[in-house]
Design an enzyme around this catalytic site. Structure first.
Site, short mmCIF file in Angstrom:
data_model
loop_
_atom_site.label_atom_id
_atom_site.label_comp_id
_atom_site.label_asym_id
_atom_site.label_seq_id
_atom_site.Cartn_x
_atom_site.Cartn_y
_atom_site.Cartn_z
N LYS A 16 5.90 -4.05 -4.87
CA LYS A 16 7.35 -3.94 -4.85
C LYS A 16 7.92 -4.05 -3.44
CE LYS A 16 11.16 -1.88 -7.14
NZ LYS A 16 11.51 -3.15 -7.79
N HIS A 52 18.69 -35.50 -11.33
CA HIS A 52 18.06 -35.99 -10.09
C HIS A 52 16.56 -35.70 -10.06
CE1 HIS A 52 21.99 -37.05 -8.63
NE2 HIS A 52 22.41 -35.88 -9.07
N GLU A 78 17.48 -16.26 -11.09
CA GLU A 78 16.97 -14.92 -11.34
C GLU A 78 16.27 -14.86 -12.70
OE1 GLU A 78 16.27 -12.44 -9.76
OE2 GLU A 78 16.35 -10.68 -11.07
N ARG A 99 3.55 0.00 -5.13
CA ARG A 99 3.33 -0.59 -3.80
C ARG A 99 2.01 -1.35 -3.70
NH1 ARG A 99 6.83 1.72 -0.18
NH2 ARG A 99 5.57 0.97 1.53
N LYS A 119 12.37 -13.77 -13.14
CA LYS A 119 11.94 -12.65 -13.98
C LYS A 119 10.86 -13.12 -14.94
CE LYS A 119 13.07 -10.04 -12.11
NZ LYS A 119 13.90 -9.79 -10.99
N CYS A 125 0.84 -1.19 0.00
CA CYS A 125 0.00 0.00 0.00
C CYS A 125 0.89 1.25 0.00
CB CYS A 125 -0.95 0.11 1.19
SG CYS A 125 -2.09 -1.27 1.34
N ASN A 166 -1.02 2.10 5.81
CA ASN A 166 -0.20 1.04 5.23
C ASN A 166 0.31 0.19 6.39
OD1 ASN A 166 1.74 -0.51 3.86
ND2 ASN A 166 3.28 1.10 4.02
N GLY A 167 0.08 -1.12 6.32
CA GLY A 167 0.56 -2.00 7.39
C GLY A 167 -0.53 -2.98 7.79
N TRP A 204 -2.90 -2.56 -1.66
CA TRP A 204 -2.59 -3.97 -1.92
C TRP A 204 -3.34 -4.72 -0.83
CZ3 TRP A 204 -0.39 -8.36 0.21
CH2 TRP A 204 0.03 -9.35 -0.69
N GLU A 263 7.47 -13.96 -13.06
CA GLU A 263 6.71 -12.88 -12.40
C GLU A 263 6.09 -11.90 -13.37
OE1 GLU A 263 8.88 -10.38 -9.63
OE2 GLU A 263 10.64 -10.44 -10.88
C1 F6R Z 1 11.54 -9.71 -7.92
C2 F6R Z 1 11.56 -8.80 -6.80
C3 F6R Z 1 11.37 -9.36 -5.43
C4 F6R Z 1 12.20 -8.60 -4.41
C5 F6R Z 1 11.87 -9.07 -3.00
C6 F6R Z 1 12.74 -8.40 -1.95
O1 F6R Z 1 11.74 -9.04 -9.12
O2 F6R Z 1 11.70 -7.61 -6.96
O3 F6R Z 1 11.64 -10.73 -5.40
O4 F6R Z 1 13.56 -8.80 -4.70
O5 F6R Z 1 10.53 -8.80 -2.72
O6 F6R Z 1 12.56 -7.02 -1.93
P1 F6R Z 1 13.61 -6.07 -1.26
O7 F6R Z 1 14.89 -6.17 -2.03
O8 F6R Z 1 13.02 -4.69 -1.33
O9 F6R Z 1 13.80 -6.54 0.13
#
Ligand code: F6R
Length: 610
Positions: free
Chosen positions: A605, A506, A483, A27, A487, A2, A100-101, A74, A490
């Protein structure tokens, strides 16, 4: 999760709040809303969906108001409905809040309030807060006493902004466990979950501490601590500017951020090396005596930040003599890993607000570890709680999928590894100089790769219709395979798994068939021949293969359908290069599939809840 924003000034508050919410939309984007103070009382406007939907609804309706609060949601407590969208009002309609929280004792509070005759109209925990504010205010007639009492009553994490119909030109805020920053301009004041929300108007920021209460008004800012005692907070001028929060001609933030990686590496390295030596002694405040007290390193993070940590683990193993453990924060915080004053615990978080990473840090700190943060956000909760901080110089990252901050995190961790290697005497001056010289070349090599975007777009067109992908790599390329798969899944919602290439036999090899492409990360390194054998095993099962390999590797073409070449570099630095084609591949596949790349479904994010 949020985003919240507040404005008091002389301008059109609705415009400023909508602009701020768009900058906070990373957010959360389930619903959005505003509370504006007008001559006729508080006007609440909400819409399910994105901020743009709220903006459309406002076009003919928003009255001119110079004061208000806004929210982009969110969903946690309660579904994505208009009733659950913020802001929420008390029964009299005089108080409105955005939050937010998460309020952990929400059910108890709700029952208590309902026993007193309060009627709830939403399913949110936030609504309990606004009813409590109204109750305490009617008892005390004093807003500061109300907010002090409120904090004592609430359990959980919250950042709040509150507006009251009868208070002249002012907004109140409370910060406990969730981020909130204050901005002051000329005759106007702001509050928000994150600095980009008001970056077009001011770069003068005050960071609130846990429990702080702030009044933002036309006259300026007043801050108190959780007991209501006045508290002075320095005004910091941030070095981000508003162009950093814009797309600058790119179709998506993610694409812009991929293309910024050369620049991010250059600024992360700038001033941190000198004459072939690492030069971060003052920034970290460590000397040979400090590091001689440690024999263990724990690196803790989530998601992409965890994968950057796995890359760093392999480099630290090579350049230093520590015992190293890397874990995801949601596991680390509940494990019984030995952690004490001989531990350097490094917490890696782009946002510095990830709930699990913060909790893991608090645990390690309470056990006596020296805690360090690697983060992109100065003033974030993590940055303020640790003993040492290294800031990324990545600028704001707005695309929900992390790209440039992954690169920045690896660079920062490599700098720390070089520093530790030097101070422990495990890296010779010659080796240090050789590594730094190559490190300084990496931004140019990344930029060479960025020019090859169209080539990878062509590749994406051949594979965008597949439903499953496998990513493989060994050694330092294994975290890059992880990674790459993250990517892709997601932002394109394609099922993708990553395996250490040697693990294929395995189990995962059973998945291979002509419809399952295998992306192999195989730079020329010490494990090249081993990964090549795994590629041959995949080829024998008729899986289509894409290889991310080093330029001039003519051998690999015999086994794979497509190659993407990276410039030559030392083994340790290959992750900075191999990840770029994987970011482009994910981006272009998602684009071809018409997905919402910057705001993928269900994600936010900043993950500020456990
Ligand atoms: C994926 C992504 C997430 C963040 C994770 C940690 O693209 O962005 O997997 O890496 O939520 O977030 P931070 O780095 O802000 O702790």
């Amino acid at each position: 999760m949020c985003g919240i924003v507040g404005y008091v000034g002389k301008r059109n508050a609705a415009e400023i709040l909508i602009d701020g919410l768009k900058r906070l939309e990373y957010r959360g984007y389930d619903s959005a809303g505003l509370a504006l103070k007008t001559d006729k009382g508080l006007l609440i406007l909400k819409e399910v969906g994105k901020v743009a939907d709220l903006e459309r609804m406002l076009q003919d309706r928003a009255p001119v108001s110079n004061q208000g609060i806004g929210h982009t949601r969110w969903a946690t407590h309660g579904g994505v409905t208009l009733a659950n969208a913020h802001p929420h009002k008390d029964g009299s309609g005089r108080f409105a809040i955005v939050h937010n929280g998460i309020i952990e004792n929400f059910m108890d509070l709700k029952e208590e309030l309902e026993r007193d005759g309060v009627v709830f109209i939403s399913e949110t925990d936030t609504e309990a807060i606004v009813h409590l504010i109204a109750r305490f205010y009617s008892e005390t007639g004093d807003i500061l006493a109300t907010l002090v009492a409120l904090q004592k009553k609430l359990r959980g994490s919250f950042a709040l902004a509150m507006i009251q119909q009868d208070f002249p030109d002012r907004i109140y805020c409370v910060r406990k466990g969730s981020p909130l920053v204050i901005g002051s301009g000329n005759g106007e004041s702001f509050c928000a979950s994150d600095v980009p929300a008001f970056l077009p108007y001011t770069r003068n920021i005050q960071y609130l501490d846990e429990g702080d209460i702030a009044e933002i008004s036309l006259q300026g800012i007043k801050i108190w601590d959780e007991n209501g005692e006045p508290s002075e907070k320095p005004v910091v001028t941030v070095d981000w500017d508003v162009t950093m929060t814009e797309k600058s001609g790119f179709s998506h933030y993610m694409l812009k951020e991929i293309h910024e990686q050369g620049m991010v590496l250059r600024s992360t390295l700038k001033g941190r090396t000198a004459d072939g030596r690492i030069s971060i002694d003052q920034e970290l405040g460590w000397d040979a005596e400090t590091v001689s007290r440690w024999d263990k390193i724990h690196i803790v993070a989530c998601g992409t930040s965890y994968y950057a940590s796995l890359v760093a683990e392999r480099v630290l193993e090579k350049w230093t003599d520590f015992d190293i453990k890397v874990d995801v924060a949601s596991e680390y915080r509940y494990r019984h890993i030995r952690c004490d004053s001989s531990t350097l615990a490094i917490f890696v978080s782009q946002s510095g607000e990830t709930a699990d990473t913060i909790a893991a840090q608090r645990k390690a700190r309470s056990e006596g570890a020296h805690c360090m943060a690697i983060t992109n956000v100065r003033g974030s909760t993590l940055a303020r709680e640790v003993h040492s901080v290294m800031l990324l110089k990545a600028g704001p990252e707005i695309g929900v999928a992390a790209t440039k901050t992954f690169t920045g995190q690896m660079a920062a961790l490599f700098l720390v590894a070089l520093q530790l290697g030097r101070l422990r005497g495990t890296l010779s001056p010659e080796e240090e100089e050789r590594l730094i010289n190559e490190f300084l070349q990496i931004p140019y090599k990344v930029e060479l790769l960025l020019e090859r975007e169209q080539e990878i777009r062509g590749l994406a067109m051949n594979y965008a219709d597949k439903s499953n992908f496998l990513f493989i790599g060994r050694g330092i390329s294994f975290p890059i395979a992880l990674e790459g798969a993250l990517k892709l899944k997601e932002i394109s919602y394609i099922h993708a798994e990553a395996y250490a290439a040697g693990e294929m036999k395995h189990g995962p090899i059973a998945l291979l068939e002509p419809e399952v492409p295998v992306v192999a990360v195989i730079p020329r390194d010490g494990l090249y021949e081993k990964t090549l054998s795994n590629i041959q095993e995949a080829k024998a099962r008729n899986a289509p293969l894409i290889a991310i390999c080093t330029e001039g590797d003519t051998h690999i073409a015999k086994y794979v359908q497509a190659v993407v070449e990276i410039p030559w570099t030392d083994e340790e630095f290959t992750p900075f290069l191999t990840v770029v084609p994987l970011q482009f591949l994910a981006f272009h596949i998602a684009l071809l599939k018409g997905k919402e790349i910057d705001q993928p479904r269900n994600l936010a994010k900043s993950v500020t809840v456990e």
